[in-house]
Design a protein around this motif. Structure first.
Motif, PDB file in Angstrom:
ATOM      1  N   LYS A 167     -56.487  13.626  -2.582  1.00  0.00           N
ATOM      2  CA  LYS A 167     -55.208  14.325  -2.690  1.00  0.00           C
ATOM      3  C   LYS A 167     -55.414  15.775  -2.279  1.00  0.00           C
ATOM      4  O   LYS A 167     -56.219  16.497  -2.877  1.00  0.00           O
TER       5      LYS A 167
ATOM      6  N   GLU B 275     -53.911  19.305  -2.305  1.00  0.00           N
ATOM      7  CA  GLU B 275     -52.975  19.867  -3.276  1.00  0.00           C
ATOM      8  C   GLU B 275     -51.690  20.384  -2.644  1.00  0.00           C
ATOM      9  O   GLU B 275     -50.603  20.222  -3.203  1.00  0.00           O
TER      10      GLU B 275
ATOM     11  N   ALA C 105     -57.792  21.266  -8.986  1.00  0.00           N
ATOM     12  CA  ALA C 105     -58.184  21.010  -7.604  1.00  0.00           C
ATOM     13  C   ALA C 105     -59.098  22.135  -7.138  1.00  0.00           C
ATOM     14  O   ALA C 105     -58.964  23.287  -7.559  1.00  0.00           O
TER      15      ALA C 105
ATOM     16  N   THR D  85     -50.369  11.636 -10.508  1.00  0.00           N
ATOM     17  CA  THR D  85     -49.814  12.111  -9.247  1.00  0.00           C
ATOM     18  C   THR D  85     -49.048  10.958  -8.613  1.00  0.00           C
ATOM     19  O   THR D  85     -49.208   9.800  -9.006  1.00  0.00           O
TER      20      THR D  85
ATOM     21  N   HIS E 141     -56.949  23.297  -1.014  1.00  0.00           N
ATOM     22  CA  HIS E 141     -57.554  22.771  -2.227  1.00  0.00           C
ATOM     23  C   HIS E 141     -57.229  21.281  -2.354  1.00  0.00           C
ATOM     24  O   HIS E 141     -56.226  20.804  -1.820  1.00  0.00           O
ATOM     25  N   GLY E 142     -58.070  20.581  -3.079  1.00  0.00           N
ATOM     26  CA  GLY E 142     -57.802  19.161  -3.256  1.00  0.00           C
ATOM     27  C   GLY E 142     -58.730  18.523  -4.267  1.00  0.00           C
ATOM     28  O   GLY E 142     -59.554  19.196  -4.905  1.00  0.00           O
ATOM     29  N   SER E 143     -58.586  17.210  -4.397  1.00  0.00           N
ATOM     30  CA  SER E 143     -59.377  16.428  -5.341  1.00  0.00           C
ATOM     31  C   SER E 143     -59.779  15.118  -4.676  1.00  0.00           C
ATOM     32  O   SER E 143     -59.026  14.566  -3.865  1.00  0.00           O
TER      33      SER E 143
ATOM     34  N   GLY F 231     -62.559  18.059  -8.475  1.00  0.00           N
ATOM     35  CA  GLY F 231     -61.170  18.427  -8.706  1.00  0.00           C
ATOM     36  C   GLY F 231     -60.567  17.634  -9.848  1.00  0.00           C
ATOM     37  O   GLY F 231     -61.264  17.136 -10.735  1.00  0.00           O
ATOM     38  N   ASP F 232     -59.254  17.501  -9.817  1.00  0.00           N
ATOM     39  CA  ASP F 232     -58.517  16.824 -10.883  1.00  0.00           C
ATOM     40  C   ASP F 232     -58.235  15.384 -10.472  1.00  0.00           C
ATOM     41  O   ASP F 232     -57.331  15.120  -9.673  1.00  0.00           O
TER      42      ASP F 232
END
Length: 319
Positions: A266, A268, A4, A44, A21-23, A38-39
């Motif tokens: 998403k 984090e 992320a 998830t 942080h995020g994706s 990000g991831d």
């Protein structure tokens, strides 16, 4: 593995005091990935963002509902306002059930005014006031109509849950990575953010009349029932014509544009306040006129009753 990235900054008095942080992933109508930061590939839990697919699975299992609004309720995380609770109670009644059949936890309404009103009326925490009671009442209605057992309707091996598992797998176009238990007690299926974006896209691109399209149409026609007064899903679907939206706790938000572009977000650390600024910024990158959502592009920060800063997307983070 991609991690992320910093997406949102908390700025107070001109000084950055924190970062979320995020994706984010954006998929094209054909399911290909247009943008990813990000991831977006690791599993998830979408949490309540899985609800449209779960409602689709109920229709596939044979659920019949007399009104489109009931289908929106089946996919909801409602605020527990009086009209929400009345509709849940009526859905149960039409299927010969009372709220005692619900297996979701007892809870207060999410809406503060509704919570105060029920407390003043002498009510405590109730299952019917829990934000997932619409989904649970629809699950029970499906079981009644199919002749399935009721007491164990949340068991992952129950025929209902087997159907919902299969539906999520199909619409996400990937295997479910893990199964756990959601806060409401229902089985919770883990997929990637990319799978979540594709799942939402599949709802809006389906032919009219198909179960997943019926769910999308119901949610878009009744955004208030899906959430409630002042909630993110209601604001988003009311402001952008044809947009499908469903938030989930722990910082999840999934969207689909009427042309089939899917979006999954998403945060984090699970911060709900960061979702809407990221959603508005992502819609802008797709050329969407966010209109009245412009006010949601930043979450204001206050000090002493005065605005002193904002929670806002980091410039260039989505490029």
């Amino acid at each position: 593995m991609t991690a992320a990235i910093p997406l949102v900054e908390i700025v107070r008095g001109g000084v950055r005091e924190g970062v979320h942080h995020g994706s984010v992933v954006v998929t094209a109508p054909d399911g290909s990935v247009l943008r990813a930061v990000g991831d977006v590939d690791s599993a998830t839990y979408p949490r309540s963002s899985n609800k449209p697919a779960q409602a689709t699975g109920m229709l596939r299992a044979g659920l019949e509902l007399p009104e489109q609004a009931d289908l929106a309720l089946a996919a909801s995380s409602h605020s527990g306002e009086s009209a929400h609770i009345a509709r849940v109670r009526e859905l149960l009644r039409r299927n010969g059930l009372s709220e005692g059949a619900l297996r979701c936890p007892r809870d207060w309404p999410l809406n503060e005014a509704a919570r105060d009103e029920r407390a003043e009326q002498g009510f405590g925490r109730q299952r019917i006031a829990m934000n997932c009671s619409g989904k649970h009442s629809a699950m029970l209605a499906t079981c009644v109509q199919r002749g399935w057992s009721l007491d164990d309707y949340l068991d992952p091996k129950h025929p209902l849950q087997v159907e919902l598992h299969a539906t999520v797998t199909e619409l996400a176009a990937e295997p479910i990575a893990a199964t756990s238990v959601d806060g409401c007690g229902a089985p919770l299926f883990a997929i990637s953010l990319t799978g979540l974006a594709r799942m939402f896209s599949h709802h809006v691109t389906a032919a009219p009349g198909l179960p997943r399209r019926r769910v999308a149409d119901a949610m878009r026609a009744h955004p208030w029932l899906v959430s409630g007064s002042g909630r993110a899903d209601s604001k988003l679907m009311s402001a952008v014509p044809g947009l499908l939206s469903k938030e989930g706790v722990e910082g999840v938000l999934a969207l689909a544009l009427p042309d089939g572009h899917g979006i999954a977000i998403k945060i984090e650390d699970g911060a709900a306040r960061a979702r809407l600024p990221v959603a508005v910024a992502t819609l802008r990158t797709l050329g969407i006129d966010v209109g009245e959502l412009e006010a949601l592009a930043e979450e204001p920060l206050f000090g002493g009753g005065e605005r002193v800063g904002a929670v806002r997307p980091i410039p260039g983070a989505l490029d």
